[in-house]
Motif scaffolding. Structure first.
Motif, PDB file in Angstrom:
ATOM      1  N   LYS A  59      41.808   5.719   6.677  1.00 51.06           N
ATOM      2  CA  LYS A  59      40.863   5.012   6.505  1.00 51.06           C
ATOM      3  C   LYS A  59      40.010   5.504   5.478  1.00 51.06           C
ATOM      4  N   ILE A  60      39.534   6.996   5.916  1.00 52.45           N
ATOM      5  CA  ILE A  60      38.621   7.723   4.730  1.00 52.45           C
ATOM      6  C   ILE A  60      39.461   8.155   3.609  1.00 52.45           C
ATOM      7  N   TYR A  90      42.778  13.286  -0.735  1.00 57.85           N
ATOM      8  CA  TYR A  90      42.730  14.185   0.478  1.00 57.85           C
ATOM      9  C   TYR A  90      41.941  13.630   1.557  1.00 57.85           C
ATOM     10  N   TYR A  91      42.167  14.230   2.816  1.00 61.43           N
ATOM     11  CA  TYR A  91      41.333  13.985   3.874  1.00 61.43           C
ATOM     12  C   TYR A  91      39.970  14.721   3.923  1.00 61.43           C
ATOM     13  N   THR A  92      38.976  14.228   4.498  1.00 59.23           N
ATOM     14  CA  THR A  92      37.672  14.739   4.397  1.00 59.23           C
ATOM     15  C   THR A  92      36.922  14.166   5.669  1.00 59.23           C
ATOM     16  N   ASP A  93      35.886  14.876   6.110  1.00 55.47           N
ATOM     17  CA  ASP A  93      35.135  14.528   7.365  1.00 55.47           C
ATOM     18  C   ASP A  93      34.054  13.194   6.849  1.00 55.47           C
ATOM     19  N   ILE A  94      33.730  13.429   5.741  1.00 58.77           N
ATOM     20  CA  ILE A  94      32.402  12.420   5.475  1.00 58.77           C
ATOM     21  C   ILE A  94      32.451  12.159   3.839  1.00 58.77           C
ATOM     22  N   ASP A 125      38.777  11.452  13.376  1.00 57.38           N
ATOM     23  CA  ASP A 125      39.680  12.348  13.519  1.00 57.38           C
ATOM     24  C   ASP A 125      39.349  13.560  12.806  1.00 57.38           C
ATOM     25  N   THR A 126      38.876  13.650  11.825  1.00 53.37           N
ATOM     26  CA  THR A 126      38.531  15.059  10.994  1.00 53.37           C
ATOM     27  C   THR A 126      37.573  15.714  11.838  1.00 53.37           C
ATOM     28  N   VAL A 127      36.423  14.894  12.373  1.00 49.34           N
ATOM     29  CA  VAL A 127      35.408  15.551  12.907  1.00 49.34           C
ATOM     30  C   VAL A 127      35.974  16.320  14.152  1.00 49.34           C
ATOM     31  N   HIS A 146      24.702  15.740   7.782  1.00 44.80           N
ATOM     32  CA  HIS A 146      24.999  16.280   6.460  1.00 44.80           C
ATOM     33  C   HIS A 146      24.903  14.927   5.366  1.00 44.80           C
ATOM     34  N   GLY A 147      25.284  13.631   6.051  1.00 45.90           N
ATOM     35  CA  GLY A 147      25.221  12.492   5.034  1.00 45.90           C
ATOM     36  C   GLY A 147      23.703  12.453   4.558  1.00 45.90           C
TER      37      GLY A 147
END
Length: 140
Positions: free
Chosen positions: A48-49, A61-65, A85-87, A108-109
């Motif tokens: 989803k991200i 690319y994938y990222t955490d946020i 998942d990335t977290v 962070h956000g």
């Protein structure tokens, strides 16, 4: 009206004391001279991200946020999308407890919404310092 909303898509909602997290977010924002407006969190999967990254940022690319900033003046507002998942992968990679890594990403956000960036020279270190100070505020 509730200022912070918590949602999940395709993944279980993390087990958090959301009232305590919301107070912490308000305290962190206050330290930055900001108030809290409407903030929407979406916890999701890597897939989803990646979809959000492609659709809205043209990144493949994938990222955490991903943080979408709608702040106005000294009131922070925005949508924050977090891949659990990335977290989890980052927690394993950096040998950190999952809860600590999750809280780091949650704040962070908020720090981005407060105007703190992490892309330019020296900015990552500043962001990490604020993250660490924020985590200390809740005993992590």
């Amino acid at each position: 009206m509730k200022q912070i909303s918590w949602n999940s898509q395709g993944i279980d909602m993390p087990e958090l004391d959301f009232a305590a997290v919301e107070k912490w977010i308000a305290d962190v924002a206050s330290r930055q001279g900001r108030g809290v407006g409407q903030i929407g969190y979406l916890f999701c999967t890597d897939e989803k991200i990646l979809e959000v990254n492609r659709q809205f940022l043209d990144h493949d690319y994938y990222t955490d946020i991903i943080t979408f900033d709608y702040s106005d003046s000294h009131i922070i507002s925005g949508d924050i999308v977090i891949s659990l998942d990335t977290v989890r992968s980052n927690a394993d990679q950096f040998v950190q407890p999952y809860r600590r890594e999750l809280m780091r990403v949650i704040i962070h956000g908020i720090l981005h919404l407060c105007g703190i960036d992490d892309k330019g020279p020296g900015e990552r270190e500043i962001m990490e310092r604020y993250e660490d100070e924020s985590l200390e505020m809740i005993g992590l």
